[in-house]
Design a protein around this motif. Structure first.
Motif, short mmCIF file in Angstrom:
data_model
loop_
_atom_site.label_atom_id
_atom_site.label_comp_id
_atom_site.label_asym_id
_atom_site.label_seq_id
_atom_site.Cartn_x
_atom_site.Cartn_y
_atom_site.Cartn_z
N ILE A 147 -9.70 7.67 -6.86
CA ILE A 147 -8.29 8.01 -6.80
C ILE A 147 -7.51 6.76 -6.37
CG2 ILE A 147 -8.45 8.82 -4.41
CD1 ILE A 147 -6.47 11.07 -5.26
N GLU A 148 -6.38 6.54 -7.00
CA GLU A 148 -5.65 5.30 -6.75
C GLU A 148 -5.01 5.30 -5.37
OE1 GLU A 148 -3.35 2.18 -9.51
OE2 GLU A 148 -2.59 4.25 -9.63
N THR A 149 -5.39 4.33 -4.56
CA THR A 149 -4.84 4.20 -3.21
C THR A 149 -3.82 3.08 -3.11
OG1 THR A 149 -6.74 2.82 -2.61
CG2 THR A 149 -6.88 5.17 -2.09
N TYR A 150 -3.76 2.23 -4.14
CA TYR A 150 -2.72 1.20 -4.18
C TYR A 150 -2.36 0.93 -5.63
CZ TYR A 150 0.31 -2.65 -3.07
OH TYR A 150 1.44 -3.44 -2.94
N ASN A 151 -1.10 1.16 -5.96
CA ASN A 151 -0.56 0.91 -7.29
C ASN A 151 0.53 -0.14 -7.13
OD1 ASN A 151 1.38 1.20 -9.55
ND2 ASN A 151 0.14 2.94 -10.16
N GLY A 152 0.36 -1.28 -7.79
CA GLY A 152 1.29 -2.40 -7.63
C GLY A 152 2.70 -2.11 -8.09
N LYS A 153 2.89 -1.04 -8.85
CA LYS A 153 4.22 -0.69 -9.35
C LYS A 153 5.02 0.12 -8.33
CE LYS A 153 6.03 0.92 -13.82
NZ LYS A 153 5.82 -0.23 -14.72
#
Length: 270
Positions: A147-153
């Motif tokens: 699961i994504e814990t950091y999305n640069g957007k």
């Protein structure tokens, strides 16, 4: 070389602080060309996961192969839109063996991923109306590999649910630039504690829950890049896609497209 002074770790699921050997993977990008490849290499990225919207798997594979070389591996993937346009929920699948359309039920998507033994990831969780929320993650926790814990957007508050869900449901995290613009490539990545030299290696690392660190660049430049990407999101998720979906004819990933031979007619939302 990457400027390590401008790097922050947002999530550590590794067994040790020092990972050797290691592989840096920007786990979700939307664009791919020579400039993207050059920037990825300059940022110290080893692997790009390429998952453009509304592109069929064979075309994604062909382009990924075209831009892969000894320095950079490009792995093809699909960010599948489940549900209806107004209530779409995104799932990122890596390691698919056969095409899958958008706008099918979430249950059908998970079943298709399982049959193909793909790695299933949740991008940008709990974000607007395009993401899995807590209850959906809870319901499918056994079928989700990361699961994504950091999305640069996204900004700090928007990334918080991913970290919370990862901890609550004991699902490993991942990070990506989610780059829709070339300048964002390599702003965030996932660093695995193993060599990843093929798409199969990446799928195995994800399905096995391999140790990793979720990393991102920091400082005002990174925050500015996030803001530019987020501003682009407003167009990308409104008129940009609406025009393509409803005004420009049937998309290649529409479940009614001839390419799917009616295989998803019983689970399609349109």
């Amino acid at each position: 070389m990457t400027n390590h002074a401008a790097i922050s770790s947002t999530d550590v699921t590794a067994t040790s602080a020092s990972l050797s050997p290691s592989t840096r993977v920007d786990m979700h990008v939307k664009i791919l060309d020579e400039r993207v490849v050059s920037r990825a290499k300059a940022r110290g990225i080893d692997v790009l996961v390429y998952a453009p919207h509304f592109e069929r798997l064979p075309d994604i594979r062909a382009k990924a192969a075209e831009f892969s070389d000894d320095e950079l591996l490009v792995v093809p993937a699909r960010e599948v839109f489940t549900g209806t346009w107004r209530q779409r929920r995104h799932l990122l699948a890596i390691g698919l063996t056969d095409p899958i359309p958008d706008f099918i039920t979430m249950e059908a998507a998970f079943a298709t991923f399982a049959r193909q033994e793909a790695a299933v990831l949740v991008p940008h969780p709990d974000f607007l109306n395009v993401s899995l929320g807590r209850e959906a993650v809870r319901a499918h926790a056994d079928e989700i590999h990361a699961i994504e814990t950091y999305n640069g957007k996204l900004f700090a508050g928007q990334n918080r649910p991913g970290r919370e869900f990862s901890a609550e449901f004991d699902i490993p995290g991942f990070g990506s630039s989610y780059a829709h613009l070339r300048g964002s490539i390599g702003e965030a990545w996932t660093e695995f504690d193993r060599e990843i030299e093929s798409a199969e290696d990446l799928v195995a690392a994800l399905r096995e829950g391999a140790p990793r660190r979720v990393m991102h660049r920091s400082g005002i430049g990174h925050r500015l890049r996030s803001a530019i990407e987020f501003a682009h999101l407003g167009f990308e998720n409104s008129w940009g896609k609406l025009d393509r979906l409803f005004l420009s004819g049937m998309e290649p990933t529409h479940p009614g497209h001839i390419a799917y031979d009616g295989d998803f007619d019983d689970v399609r939302e349109y």
